[in-house]
Design a protein around this motif. Structure first.
Motif: not given
Length: 321
Positions: A7-9, A35-37, A40-42
């Motif tokens: 939680i917190g990307c 959500l974009v961040r 990106t990590l996903a």
């Protein structure tokens, strides 16, 4: 391996995701208000992206959460995580007020979940070696000397971040407690807002901390400039005959045994080692080395130091957990 959500990307969330992936436990869920961040990590690590923590709380497949958000959100998120039975890795500082720290601890105690506070310096290999070389020092020093933080930085915002003293100083006081091998008994500090007039924060602290075993420590924290030789973090411990100096972001150590100096070279392995510790603690269902009580203690020591600056008087630390 446990199933983990971040939680917190931002930068810290991405760092933990990378270390977890290296350890064979990549996060499976990423959450960020942007959500974009999260997406990106996903895409980088594999998994699902959401913009609300509720998508984690009601997901029975998630065992643990990493809370890597702005500091003023730590308490609410940690309490919700505990209430929903999720184990917690909570980035430092635990919270910015004593009330929030105690509320987090109460929620963890009531739920029975495990909580680890992210003090990466504790897990540096050279920090462990320094502790082993001088387990009972009588005099300690700690310096957190950072480059000036921009006034507009979220970390310098009095609500969201709390400033350098509360944000970075917790690393130093946790390390001092560990290196001293004792509970602190009182603190006397001076300082205040010396060079961030547009931010209602304490940006500079010079303090003396006394410990129950008789050891005494000198502590300085601020973003008035990084030391050219020692770097951002520097610690020394002395026993009366021997001295150990950790410096250059704890990647170098000098040990003077009274006759000759011994130099050790290390690396910035704190992030990897702390993530390994959290995974090991989850799998063994045991408390991690730096649990919620260590997080509370570090924040309360700094808050007492700020109160000492305000009142010009020593503050007792006998109430610490």
């Amino acid at each position: 391996m446990p199933s983990i959500a971040i939680i917190g990307c931002g930068l810290i969330g991405e760092t933990h995701a990378r270390e977890l992936a290296e350890l064979g436990a990549p996060p499976t869920v990423f959450v960020d208000s942007n959500l974009v961040r999260a997406q990106t990590l996903a895409q980088t690590f594999g998994g699902n992206a959401f913009d609300r923590p509720g998508d984690v709380w009601h997901n029975p497949t998630i065992d643990a959460v990493y809370i890597c958000t702005y500091h003023d959100t730590h308490a609410a998120l940690a309490i919700e995580a505990a209430q929903h039975g999720k184990h917690i890795f909570l980035e430092k500082p635990m919270a910015l007020t004593a009330k929030e720290c105690r509320e987090i601890a109460d929620a963890i105690r009531a739920s029975g979940v495990l909580c680890m506070t992210g003090f990466k310096l504790h897990y540096y290999s050279l920090a462990k070696k320094a502790n082993a070389l001088l387990p009972n020092p009588i005099l300690l020093t700690a310096h957190v000397s950072d480059r000036r933080w921009p006034d507009g930085s979220w970390a310098n915002d009095p609500i969201r971040g709390g400033g350098n003293v509360l944000s970075q100083g917790c690393h130093a006081v946790e390390m001092l407690c560990r290196l001293a091998g004792s509970k602190p008994s009182r603190i006397y500090a001076d300082g205040g807002n010396l060079h961030h007039p547009n931010n209602a924060i304490v940006d500079t602290m010079a303090a003396t901390i006394a410990f129950e075993n008789g050891a005494v420590a000198s502590l300085t924290i601020g973003d008035a400039g990084e030391m050219p030789h020692d770097g951002k973090f520097s610690f020394t411990t002395s026993s009366g005959t021997e001295t150990v100096h950790l410096y250059n972001r704890l990647t170098m150590m000098s040990h003077f045994d009274g006759e000759r100096e011994h130099i050790y070279n290390g690396e910035e392995d704190g992030f990897l080692n702390e993530n390994r510790e959290f995974l090991d603690a989850l799998q063994a269902h045991r408390k991690p080395e730096t649990d919620e009580l260590d997080g509370i203690r570090a924040s309360l020591i700094l808050l007492a130091g700020i109160e000492s600056i305000r009142t010009h008087s020593p503050q007792s630390l006998e109430h610490l957990p």
